[in-house]
Scaffold this active site. Sequence first.
Site, short mmCIF file in Angstrom:
data_model
loop_
_atom_site.label_atom_id
_atom_site.label_comp_id
_atom_site.label_asym_id
_atom_site.label_seq_id
_atom_site.Cartn_x
_atom_site.Cartn_y
_atom_site.Cartn_z
N THR A 152 0.85 -1.19 0.00
CA THR A 152 0.00 0.00 0.00
C THR A 152 0.88 1.24 0.00
O THR A 152 1.69 1.43 0.92
CB THR A 152 -0.94 -0.02 1.22
N LYS A 215 -0.69 -0.80 -4.37
CA LYS A 215 -2.05 -0.29 -4.17
C LYS A 215 -2.01 1.20 -3.85
O LYS A 215 -1.18 1.64 -3.04
CB LYS A 215 -2.69 -1.05 -3.00
N HIS A 239 -7.85 4.57 -1.29
CA HIS A 239 -8.03 4.04 0.06
C HIS A 239 -9.47 4.24 0.54
O HIS A 239 -9.74 4.50 1.71
CB HIS A 239 -7.06 4.74 1.02
C1 FMN Z 1 -12.23 0.39 7.78
C2 FMN Z 1 -11.23 0.33 6.67
C3 FMN Z 1 -9.95 -0.14 6.95
C4 FMN Z 1 -9.01 -0.21 5.91
N1 FMN Z 1 -7.79 -0.75 6.19
C5 FMN Z 1 -6.88 -0.87 5.18
C6 FMN Z 1 -5.64 -1.51 5.41
O1 FMN Z 1 -5.36 -2.00 6.50
N2 FMN Z 1 -4.76 -1.58 4.37
C7 FMN Z 1 -5.06 -1.09 3.13
O2 FMN Z 1 -4.23 -1.16 2.22
N3 FMN Z 1 -6.25 -0.50 2.88
C8 FMN Z 1 -7.17 -0.40 3.86
N4 FMN Z 1 -8.39 0.16 3.59
C9 FMN Z 1 -8.73 0.56 2.21
C10 FMN Z 1 -9.37 -0.60 1.43
O3 FMN Z 1 -8.40 -1.58 1.12
C11 FMN Z 1 -9.98 -0.15 0.09
O4 FMN Z 1 -9.04 0.59 -0.64
C12 FMN Z 1 -11.26 0.66 0.24
O5 FMN Z 1 -12.00 0.27 1.38
C13 FMN Z 1 -12.11 0.50 -1.02
O6 FMN Z 1 -13.21 1.31 -0.99
P1 FMN Z 1 -14.70 0.83 -0.57
O7 FMN Z 1 -14.69 0.69 0.92
O8 FMN Z 1 -15.53 2.00 -1.02
O9 FMN Z 1 -15.02 -0.44 -1.28
C14 FMN Z 1 -9.35 0.24 4.60
C15 FMN Z 1 -10.64 0.70 4.36
C16 FMN Z 1 -11.58 0.74 5.35
C17 FMN Z 1 -12.97 1.22 5.03
#
Ligand code: FMN
Length: 345
Positions: A152, A215, A239
Amino acid sequence: MLPYDALEALARERLPQAVFDYYAGGSGEESTLADNTAAWARLRLRPRILRDVSSVDTSTELLGVKLAAPVLVAPTAFHSLAYPEAELATARGTREAGSLLVLSSRASRRIEDVAALAGPWWFQVYVFRDRGLTRALVQRAVAAGARALVLTGDTPYVGRKRRNRGDSALPLPDEELLVNLEGLTHRSLAEQAPDTSFADLDRLREDSGLPVLVKGVLRADDARECLHHGAAGLIVSNHGGRQLDGALATAEALPEVVEATGGRVPVLVDGGVRSGGDVLRALALGARAVLLGRPVLWGLATGGADGVRQVLDSLREDTAHALALAGAPDLSRVGADLLAPPRRP
Ligand SMILES: Cc1cc2nc3c(=O)[nH]c(=O)nc-3n(C[C@H](O)[C@H](O)[C@H](O)COP(=O)(O)O)c2cc1C
């Protein structure tokens, strides 16, 4: 599937307010969060007619992994906040749906325990201030059978969210917060390293021997730099609107990243994908697959492993339905011709 809004409303009823806010929220004014979903809706489709769509095949293959549909589970932190079995339930539901789990560096269950229940899975890497800790974590993921790593790149610092005042507001004990970080001498060393750079991509590839996807890509020049450093795939992501507020929607960033890669590596996308129509739009713009963040969390919160499976199964069915109505019996028939030119303002 329950329509997305109804599923979210149900999760909101089940979860403590602080947890719901942590999951649902975005950074700043939440403008990127809102624009992610709106940008998919702005893309209009040009369906074909009179194609035999009596049988539709949504299956695909990605970096050697067979998938029931071009839909993966995005890495999200701390699933124990949503459901007691946490990532163990997510892993089982994902496997049963024929999808792939991207396990977060911030999982609340041990990597090895999740891996034992998972189908194919990738490991998401945050480079920590303590690089030794990062390397140890990656080695464990490799030993436990991760098929690829996802670096990421958009989180040198955690984006500021108004709805939530950081981890301390969450009902999460330290044992779960830091479950995969044994040997940590000081908590600050488990923060993301703000000096994370393309050199870390090189290091991850060398240390792991696995394909490494990046990512958080939103620009063509970054996409080219990732390829130069050997990335095996790119994930267009902001994200889920949780990092730089005002960053462009992923549906808008996707075409320039696809063009920059010239088909050399798969490009994936996440952010605001909520229906089969959104999946179709993403594929028509050149993505090989999408990832789901919040919808999976809501499935987990409302039904554990079964809830996760249902969310993934219903999005697969909805994707098949959208493909049929667009006149595309399988994914090879989905291309840019299915999209209409943008409306003039
Ligand atoms: C509560 C939460 C925690 C997340 N934690 C991480 C993480 O630990 N690592 C990461 O690369 N992305 C993280 N993300 C981003 C997600 O991988 C992703 O990019 C995003 O949720 C996609 O959008 P969507 O929720 O609208 O489907 C997180 C997103 C949310 C909502």
